[in-house]
Design an enzyme around this catalytic site. Structure first.
Site, PDB file in Angstrom:
ATOM      1  N   LYS A 116       0.839  -1.101  -0.085  1.00 48.43           N
ATOM      2  CA  LYS A 116       0.022  -0.017  -0.162  1.00 48.43           C
ATOM      3  C   LYS A 116       0.850   1.216   0.039  1.00 48.43           C
ATOM      4  CE  LYS A 116      -3.631  -2.695   0.055  1.00 48.43           C
ATOM      5  NZ  LYS A 116      -4.457  -3.175  -1.050  1.00 48.43           N
ATOM      6  N   LYS A 158      -0.761   3.156   9.269  1.00 47.45           N
ATOM      7  CA  LYS A 158      -1.356   1.998   8.350  1.00 47.45           C
ATOM      8  C   LYS A 158      -0.160   1.060   8.057  1.00 47.45           C
ATOM      9  CE  LYS A 158      -5.038   4.765   6.192  1.00 47.45           C
ATOM     10  NZ  LYS A 158      -5.642   4.961   5.071  1.00 47.45           N
ATOM     11  N   ARG A 292      -9.204  -6.674  -8.195  1.00 45.05           N
ATOM     12  CA  ARG A 292     -10.128  -7.803  -8.258  1.00 45.05           C
ATOM     13  C   ARG A 292     -11.462  -7.532  -8.790  1.00 45.05           C
ATOM     14  NH1 ARG A 292     -10.082  -6.677  -2.668  1.00 45.05           N
ATOM     15  NH2 ARG A 292     -12.008  -5.811  -1.941  1.00 45.05           N
TER      16      ARG A 292
HETATM   17  C1  MV4 Z   1      -8.334   6.406   6.774  1.00 45.96           C
HETATM   18  C2  MV4 Z   1      -9.350   7.190   7.307  1.00 45.96           C
HETATM   19  C3  MV4 Z   1      -9.198   8.333   7.817  1.00 45.96           C
HETATM   20  N1  MV4 Z   1      -7.932   8.840   7.410  1.00 45.96           N
HETATM   21  N2  MV4 Z   1      -7.175   7.082   6.227  1.00 45.96           N
HETATM   22  C4  MV4 Z   1     -10.560   2.312   6.349  1.00 45.96           C
HETATM   23  C5  MV4 Z   1     -10.175   1.188   5.309  1.00 45.96           C
HETATM   24  C6  MV4 Z   1      -9.349   1.311   4.498  1.00 45.96           C
HETATM   25  N3  MV4 Z   1      -9.517   1.194   3.046  1.00 45.96           N
HETATM   26  C7  MV4 Z   1      -8.984   3.123   4.799  1.00 45.96           C
HETATM   27  N4  MV4 Z   1      -9.716   3.417   5.873  1.00 45.96           N
HETATM   28  C8  MV4 Z   1      -9.687   4.452   6.439  1.00 45.96           C
HETATM   29  N5  MV4 Z   1      -8.453   5.260   6.154  1.00 45.96           N
HETATM   30  C9  MV4 Z   1      -6.879   8.300   6.647  1.00 45.96           C
HETATM   31  N6  MV4 Z   1      -5.758   8.871   6.208  1.00 45.96           N
HETATM   32  C10 MV4 Z   1     -10.320   6.527   7.554  1.00 45.96           C
HETATM   33  C11 MV4 Z   1     -10.617   5.203   7.203  1.00 45.96           C
HETATM   34  C12 MV4 Z   1     -11.982   4.572   7.590  1.00 45.96           C
HETATM   35  C13 MV4 Z   1     -12.618   4.078   6.867  1.00 45.96           C
HETATM   36  C14 MV4 Z   1     -12.588   4.404   5.237  1.00 45.96           C
HETATM   37  C15 MV4 Z   1     -13.716   3.948   4.442  1.00 45.96           C
HETATM   38  C16 MV4 Z   1     -14.717   3.478   4.766  1.00 45.96           C
HETATM   39  C17 MV4 Z   1     -15.117   3.230   6.095  1.00 45.96           C
HETATM   40  C18 MV4 Z   1     -13.738   3.662   6.907  1.00 45.96           C
HETATM   41  C19 MV4 Z   1     -14.224   3.309   8.450  1.00 45.96           C
HETATM   42  C20 MV4 Z   1     -13.378   3.799   9.007  1.00 45.96           C
HETATM   43  C21 MV4 Z   1     -12.225   4.253   8.979  1.00 45.96           C
END
Ligand code: MV4
Length: 447
Positions: A116, A158, A292
């Site tokens: 990532k 992350k 995918r």
């Molecule tokens: C984030 C974020 C806030 N700030 N990145 C969660 C899944 C992953 N694909 C990325 N995610 C998030 N990344 C930053 N810099 C908040 C989330 C996140 C979230 C993102 C998409 C859909 C639901 C979510 C639920 C909690 C946190």
């Protein structure tokens, strides 16, 4: 074109792929575990091979068994569906080495996008907007503190080998960073055998909007617009829709262009999704790419009037595909019907379906592998049906969804149907005023 396609999956997606193969006139091979003997994908495929006992690591994830099934039946292509081996670079590579076409991207693309931190740097280089943060991985706590000071708290750590919400930590202030760094790194190492972390500015209450793309073998990449997947719970999507009620046509165009830029820069072949976070000012930032076909792909199919699985197969066979329609037509919403109890923390509810009736009528699509008296095994994910509603506009789709859910009957197990009915009564949902915190903030299942 392929002589025979083996579907290395189960459940609704296996059936979904078989349907398109039949329409293309391509014979199919199903593989199944011992508990899936009576599953519909086994019934509707032309041939079926048992590949092992119920646990996934002894069947649907066991590469030698799947390759043997392909060799025995003479399949010249494998469609991996989603989950299981769909984003396994080694599997894509072994298929290529065995002269079997993996219907998906190359091992190299899967590896690059699976990292990532690397994927983010790649997108940033070609001008795709990304969340401010570290350049690649953060090597140690001290470096982390420097970067966080620069971009400002709160920040997110992350896992570079993670994705989909696994191995993430929010850090609100500097004196929490050391501990968060250690635990996140240890968790990442335990889960992905890779302790590497990267850092981003924390975007509060973002929306999750993704762009569907497909790349062919001639270097063309096409984009099919967005899906709004903000209605999630613990990183499990429950409702997806297109178009996004938050996205203007101007932003849609910009996100689509950004997705094309990103996919072209890695010479992407196959279906993929470019995920963005969208903040309250409608600024969008690339976060990751999924290599995918996704669970929610039918939402795009309904508003663009195309078969994405057909296009996946065509590009894998080295054919050209048509240009996608330029704009969405009407509105589509997908409701995931899971065998889970929404009143008990969405606890899995496997077992026998004692009565089943699917809704029907204009604009109602059901993708499901279950039938009356079917026994849902406890070994796999709990998705038992997807209801995809099409309407002329969003209010129409919502009214139609309420009508269809009323017709939907499943007895013997708990499902997410009552959850969806609650959401469809929520003022915020109806107004399209929601973000990723919607379920926690607005849905109380015990009242
Ligand atoms: C984030 C974020 C806030 N700030 N990145 C969660 C899944 C992953 N694909 C990325 N995610 C998030 N990344 C930053 N810099 C908040 C989330 C996140 C979230 C993102 C998409 C859909 C639901 C979510 C639920 C909690 C946190």
């Amino acid at each position: 074109m392929f002589k025979k396609i083996l579907i290395a999956n189960r459940g609704e997606i296996a059936l979904r792929i078989i349907r398109t193969c039949k329409e293309l006139g391509i014979p199919t091979v199903a593989v199944y575990s011992e508990v899936d003997r009576d599953s519909l994908h086994v019934v509707f495929a032309d041939e079926a091979v048992c590949i092992g006992p119920a646990p996934s690591n002894q069947s649907y994830l066991k590469i030698p068994n799947i390759l043997s099934a392909a060799q025995i039946t003479g399949a010249d292509a494998i469609h991996p569906g989603y989950g299981f081996l769909a984003e396994n670079a080694e599997f894509s590579e072994i298929c290529a080495d065995s002269n079997i076409k993996f219907i998906g991207p190359s091992a190299d693309s899967i590896r690059k996008m699976g990292d990532k931190a690397f994927a983010k740097e790649t997108m940033k280089k070609v001008g795709v907007p990304v969340v401010p943060g570290s350049e690649g991985v953060v090597n140690d706590v001290e470096e982390g503190k420097k970067i966080a000071k620069h971009i400002g708290y709160p920040v997110m750590l992350k896992a570079s080998a993670g994705g989909g919400g696994k191995g993430m930590r929010i850090v609100w202030k500097e004196d929490e960073l050391e501990k968060a760094f250690q635990t996140a790194s240890n968790e990442a190492n335990a889960a992905f055998a890779n302790p590497a972390l990267y850092m981003e500015k924390f975007v509060e209450n973002p929306r999750h909007v993704e762009i569907q793309i497909i790349g062919d073998q001639f270097g063309n990449v096409y984009q099919y617009g967005e899906r709004d997947c903000s209605i999630q719970r613990r990183h499990q999507k429950l409702i997806e829709e297109s178009p996004s009620p938050f996205i203007t046509s101007e932003i849609r165009e910009k996100m689509g262009e950004a997705a094309l830029l990103g996919a072209r820069s890695v010479n992407y072949e196959g279906a993929g999704t470019i995920e963005f976070l969208v903040d309250r000012h409608r600024r969008f930032y690339f976060i990751e790419m999924n290599t995918r076909i996704q669970v929610e792909h039918p939402v795009t199919e309904m508003v663009r009037n195309i078969d994405l699985v057909k296009n996946q197969i065509l590009v894998a066979a080295g054919e050209r595909i048509e240009d996608p329609p330029k704009d969405p037509r009407g509105h589509a919403i997908e409701f995931r019907i899971n065998a889970e109890d929404p009143q008990n923390n969405f606890r899995p509810s496997p077992g026998q379906i004692e009565y089943l009736h699917f809704p029907g009528g204009f604009g109602v699509r059901i993708d499901s592998h279950v039938y009356n008296e079917y026994v849902i095994p406890p070994n796999y994910d709990s998705l038992i049906a997807k209801m995809i509603i099409w309407g002329t506009d969003r209010p129409h789709a919502i009214r139609r969804a309420r009508r269809a859910l009323e017709e939907f009957k499943i007895e013997g197990i708990k499902t997410t149907i009552p959850f969806h009915q609650k959401v469809l009564e929520s003022e915020k949902f109806i107004e399209g005023d929601f973000d990723t915190s919607f379920i926690d903030q607005h849905i109380n299942l015990n009242s």
